[in-house]
Design an enzyme around this catalytic site. Structure first.
Site, short mmCIF file in Angstrom:
data_model
loop_
_atom_site.label_atom_id
_atom_site.label_comp_id
_atom_site.label_asym_id
_atom_site.label_seq_id
_atom_site.Cartn_x
_atom_site.Cartn_y
_atom_site.Cartn_z
CG ASP A 117 45.86 45.04 43.38
OD1 ASP A 117 45.84 44.09 42.57
OD2 ASP A 117 46.78 45.88 43.42
CG HIS A 170 45.41 42.16 48.99
ND1 HIS A 170 44.04 42.28 48.99
CD2 HIS A 170 45.68 40.91 49.45
CE1 HIS A 170 43.49 41.16 49.43
NE2 HIS A 170 44.47 40.31 49.72
CG ASP A 197 42.79 39.05 55.80
OD1 ASP A 197 43.32 38.29 54.98
OD2 ASP A 197 41.61 39.45 55.71
N GLY A 198 43.65 42.05 54.69
CA GLY A 198 42.95 43.17 54.07
C GLY A 198 41.44 43.08 54.17
#
Length: 256
Positions: A159, A42, A138-139
Site C-alpha cells: 500500500d 507501508h 523499507d517495506g
C-alpha cells in the site's frame, strides 16, 4: 522523500475501498481454524483521529467513511471492526490497515508491519504494541526477508503512497519475486487511479505478468477537493480468497 503522512488522507474514499476489501478477505481467511500471517509494506501510524488538524485541513474523510458508511450492511467486517476501534479510541477514530487487520485477526495469528518514516514508525509501534512485529525499514526489504512467513497461510498488503515515483516501475517485479517465494500467499496491491495516468504502465506490466487468476478491481469517485488528481482506487490481488469477487460487486454498489 519520506514526507508523506496518511493523517491528511485517512478515511477517504480510497481507504474505504481498500479497507472494505481487505476486511472481507480477512473474514474469509479467518474462517478456517488455522493460524495465518499478515504482512504490510507501508503501514503508516496505524490509527488516526479524523478531528485532528491535519485531517480537518483536507476534509477527505467527509467524502469517504462519513458519506459511505451507511451504504454497508451492519454485519460487514469493515463496519464491525470500525465500531470496535471507535469504542476503544473514540467516535472520530479511523484505523489504518494494520489496526483494522489486528482487530479482525485472532490470537495465534502473526503480523509483520513495515514503516520507514521515523515519526510514523514511532506512532505505529505505540499503536500496535504487543499486537505486531514492527519493522523500521523499507517495506519490500521486510517482505522479502519474512516471506514465506510462518504460518505460511496469509496475506501481504502492498500500500505505497507512491511518493517515490519509481514505485510504479519497480512494483511489478517486486510482486513477481514475492509471489515466486510465497506462491500460496494472498498478495494485494493498492494503487490510485490518477488523472495523469501514471498508474497505467504499471498495470499493463501486472496484466502481462501471467499471474493465474489475478483479480483486479477498481472504483471511481469525484476528486475529494479541487485540483486533486486521484479519481479512483484500485486493488490487484493474487490468490484472492473465495468470495472476493462477490465483495467487489457489492463495493460497486457502494460507490455507485
Amino acid at each position: 522523500m519520506l514526507s508523506y503522512q496518511h493523517i491528511y488522507h485517512a478515511g477517504n474514499p480510497a481507504d474505504v475501498h481498500k479497507h472494505a476489501l481487505l476486511a472481507s478477505m480477512l473474514r474469509y481467511l479467518t474462517r478456517k481454524d488455522k493460524p495465518l500471517s499478515y504482512l504490510e509494506t507501508h503501514s503508516g501510524r496505524g490509527l488516526y483521529q479524523l478531528d485532528a488538524a491535519e485531517a480537518q485541513k483536507t476534509g477527505e474523510a467527509e467524502a469517504g467513511i462519513t458519506a459511505l458508511r451507511s451504504k454497508f450492511d451492519a454485519d460487514h467486517p469493515y463496519v464491525q471492526a470500525l465500531q470496535a476501534i471507535r469504542a476503544e479510541h473514540g467516535p472520530r477514530a479511523y484505523p489504518g490497515s494494520p489496526l483494522l487487520a489486528s482487530t479482525l485477526l485472532r490470537k495465534g495469528d502473526r503480523l509483520h508491519l513495515a514503516e520507514l518514516h521515523p515519526q510514523e514508525y514511532a506512532a505505529l509501534s505505540n499503536t500496535m504494541l504487543h499486537k505486531a512485529k514492527c519493522h523500521n525499514q523499507d517495506g519490500f526489504e521486510m517482505a522479502h526477508k519474512v516471506a514465506p512467513p510462518e504460518p505460511r497461510r496469509g496475506i501481504l498488503l502492498i500500500d505505497p503512497s507512491y511518493e517515490v515515483k519509481s514505485d510504479y516501475d519497480t512494483i511489478p517485479a517486486q510482486i513477481a519475486k514475492l509471489h515466486k517465494k510465497w506462491n500460496v500467499g494472498v498478495i494485494a496491491l493498492w494503487y490510485p487511479l490518477l488523472t495523469s495516468g501514471a498508474h497505467g504502465p504499471m498495470l499493463s506490466q501486472l496484466e502481462q505478468g501471467k499471474f493465474a487468476g489475478a483479480l483486479r478491481h477498481e472504483v471511481r469517485f469525484p476528486p475529494v477537493r479541487a485540483g486533486h488528481g486521484m479519481i479512483g482506487s484500485g486493488m490487484f490481488v493474487l490468490n484472492a480468497p473465495y468470495g472476493t469477487e462477490a465483495e467487489c460487486a457489492s463495493l460497486n454498489a457502494v460507490f455507485s
